[in-house]
Design an enzyme around this catalytic site. Structure first.
Site, PDB file in Angstrom:
ATOM      1  N   LYS A 188       0.847  -1.207   0.000  1.00  0.00           N
ATOM      2  CA  LYS A 188       0.000   0.000   0.000  1.00  0.00           C
ATOM      3  C   LYS A 188       0.876   1.248   0.000  1.00  0.00           C
ATOM      4  O   LYS A 188       1.425   1.637   1.024  1.00  0.00           O
ATOM      5  CB  LYS A 188      -0.914   0.026   1.230  1.00  0.00           C
ATOM      6  N   GLU A 223       9.859   1.399  10.517  1.00  0.00           N
ATOM      7  CA  GLU A 223      10.817   2.466  10.207  1.00  0.00           C
ATOM      8  C   GLU A 223      10.068   3.773  10.401  1.00  0.00           C
ATOM      9  O   GLU A 223       9.264   4.160   9.557  1.00  0.00           O
ATOM     10  CB  GLU A 223      11.305   2.343   8.761  1.00  0.00           C
ATOM     11  N   CYS A 238      13.450  11.064   6.680  1.00  0.00           N
ATOM     12  CA  CYS A 238      13.525  10.655   8.087  1.00  0.00           C
ATOM     13  C   CYS A 238      14.972  10.752   8.577  1.00  0.00           C
ATOM     14  O   CYS A 238      15.222  10.890   9.759  1.00  0.00           O
ATOM     15  CB  CYS A 238      13.025   9.234   8.233  1.00  0.00           C
ATOM     16  N   GLU A 246      10.268  16.713  14.472  1.00  0.00           N
ATOM     17  CA  GLU A 246      10.795  16.462  13.127  1.00  0.00           C
ATOM     18  C   GLU A 246      10.274  17.577  12.220  1.00  0.00           C
ATOM     19  O   GLU A 246       9.071  17.782  12.108  1.00  0.00           O
ATOM     20  CB  GLU A 246      10.257  15.094  12.683  1.00  0.00           C
TER      21      GLU A 246
END
Ligand code: NAD
Length: 491
Positions: free
Chosen positions: A183, A259, A293, A390
């Site tokens: 997906k 992750e 990331c 982040e």
């Protein structure tokens, strides 16, 4: 390089679901994929219902035993053919990623290379899955330790690296003999759909790889996660969504690879080679327009060199050309959607309100598309959002430290632990930092380090499990222990 026209390229990209070897329409109304550089529609894509998601899992389950019995060499050959065909179409893939995600073409070419390497690497790993044979210490029995595919996998990928995040999961899953439902993110599904067409063309059998695209993300994933036949979920994306999936995985005791998000420290000591540190900072921060990331998030620089570092980085960043990723010389493409621009603007405003100085940038782009200027901030307060969260945008915030202990304390002051960067020419200090920084990965005097041969993954809230390298295929294998009597005493 020879790029097709955008219209010709889009005309050949599949926009349907791929279930059991058939391209089929979604049963919900199709959704639109936009070009983030213009805000305009690229194409409409099939929108799967939960029932169609279950059908995709049905297809994966139907062929799982047959696929698990294929030879490792056969699976290896298919992966290698997929790698070769991807390389033949590298310009198409690069342009497609630039169109749907916004990264400059040169970076999209880099992702084709990086993403492709997972296919080549795992084509080489497929024939290298071995167990072991031995005697138990008491000498009364023998054991065989063997490896088996985990079973049907659910692979969920994010929008920021639409090719590499898919091949990093599909490659090892396929090599290990598993079937799967993939997906991709609904912001950038086209690259994955085109990659799956490549797998189809090289002869991966019907049902082995199934793809669903949907706007009903929770609906389609819940029905798969709740199904007893699923054996593994591998997810790359944000930490909150990962936690939700882990809770669901717990109900079925699924094998799980996560992750998740990062907040990478980039530590520069006064004994660093400043040229290397500035180059490293630019690469670690602005690749993918800061939407990685692994992006350096907090620049932790020793007090005595902080102004010099800020000045040199600022001068380089001020030269960056911003624009659509297809234009020559563009370094800063658009962010993926308007929401992302607003979030970055809010974070920069928060830092400035808390005392940060804008060295360069600091504004939204003008006109169409979702742009934010490449920005350098110095004198940033430790409680600013750009330090605590982040950023996922082209903003480089600098904070300072006095000594090594404080550098370590600041670097570890985050719930995340994915990537880290350290710049020092002192080898003993470098080794201490390797020991003390809480992260799954470290760039030592280097700003870009992802590689298919290296184990990628984080600690703390950045996740669990490794992708790539020797560890990557183990995530898709179960280890089985079989015992039998010692042959010399069993007469
Ligand atoms: P996201 O979590 O919003 O989405 C990731 C994927 O999960 C998408 O396919 C999305 O459709 C799907 N998803 C969303 N809600 C879901 C639900 N309830 N159930 C199942 N699936 C769901 O993340 P994103 O915005 O696409 O990606 C950015 C995040 O990904 C950042 O936090 C970034 O750090 C992280 N990331 C991590 C890595 C890594 O390797 N550690 C790599 C790339 C990105």
């Amino acid at each position: 390089m020879s790029y097709p026209t955008e219209a010709d390229l889009l005309a050949k990209i599949p926009t349907q679901l791929y279930i059991g070897g058939e391209w089929v329409d979604g049963e919900n109304d199709p959704f639109t994929v936009f070009d983030p550089a213009t805000g305009e529609e690229l194409v409409k894509v099939a929108n799967a219902t939960p029932a169609q998601a279950r059908a995709a899992l049905d297809a994966a389950v139907a062929v799982k035993d047959e696929w698990a019995r294929t030879s490792p060499r056969h699976r290896s050959d298919l992966l290698r053919k997929a790698f070769d065909l991807l390389m033949e179409r590298r310009d198409e893939f690069a342009l497609l990623m630039t169109l749907e995600m916004g990264k400059p073409l040169a970076e999209a070419q880099g992702e084709v290379t990086y993403g492709g390497e997972f296919l080549r690497w795992f084509s080489e790993q497929a024939p290298r899955v071995f167990g072991r044979y031995g005697q138990i210490p008491e000498g009364t029995a023998r054991m065989i330790v063997s490896k088996q595919p985990v079973g049907p996998c659910f692979l969920i990928t994010p929008w920021n690296f639409p090719l590499a995040m898919a091949t990093r999961k599909i490659g090892p899953a396929l090599a290990a003999g598993n079937t799967m439902v993939v997906k991709p993110a609904s912001l950038t599904p086209l690259t994955t759909l085109y990659m799956v067409k490549v797998f189809e063309e090289v002869g991966v059998p019907a049902g082995v790889i199934n793809v669903i695209t949907s706007r009903d993300t929770a609906g389609v994933s819940d029905i798969i996660m709740e199904d007893d036949r699923l054996r593994k979920v591998s997810f790359t994306g944000s930490t909150p969504v990962g936690i939700g999936l882990m809770k669901k995985a717990a109900d079925k005791v699924l094998r799980t690879s996560m992750e998740l998000g990062g907040n990478a420290p980039f530590v520069v000591f006064d004994d660093a080679d400043l040229d290397k540190a500035v180059d490293g900072a630019i690469a670690a921060k602005f690749r993918n327009i800061g939407q990685a990331c692994t992006a350096a998030n907090r620049f932790i620089v020793q007090e005595s060199i902080a102004d010099e570092f800020a000045r040199r980085v600022g001068e380089r960043v001020a030269e960056f050309k911003m624009g659509r990723g297809t234009e020559e010389g563009v370094v800063i493409g658009p962010l993926v959607e308007e929401k992302a621009v607003n979030k970055v603007a809010e974070m920069v405003d928060d830092a400035v309100a808390k005392g940060a100085e804008v060295v360069t940038g600091g504004k939204k782009g003008e006109g169409a598309g979702y742009f934010y200027e490449a920005t350098v901030l110095k004198g940033v307060s430790l409680d600013a959002q750009v330090v605590e969260e982040e950023i996922f945008g082209p903003v480089l915030p600098i904070v300072t430290f006095a000594d090594e202990d404080e550098a370590v304390e600041l670097a570890n002051a985050s719930e995340y632990g994915l990537m880290s960067y350290v710049f020092t020419e002192n080898f003993s200090r470098a080794q201490r930092m390797m020991d003390r920084i809480e992260a799954g990965m470290m760039g030592l005097n280097v700003g870009v380090l992802s590689n298919a041969a290296a184990p990628f993954g984080g600690v703390k809230m950045s996740g669990m499990g490794k992708e790539g390298s020797f560890e990557g295929i183990e995530e898709y294998l179960n280890t089985k222990y079989t015992a039998f009597p010692e042959p010399h005493t069993d007469k």
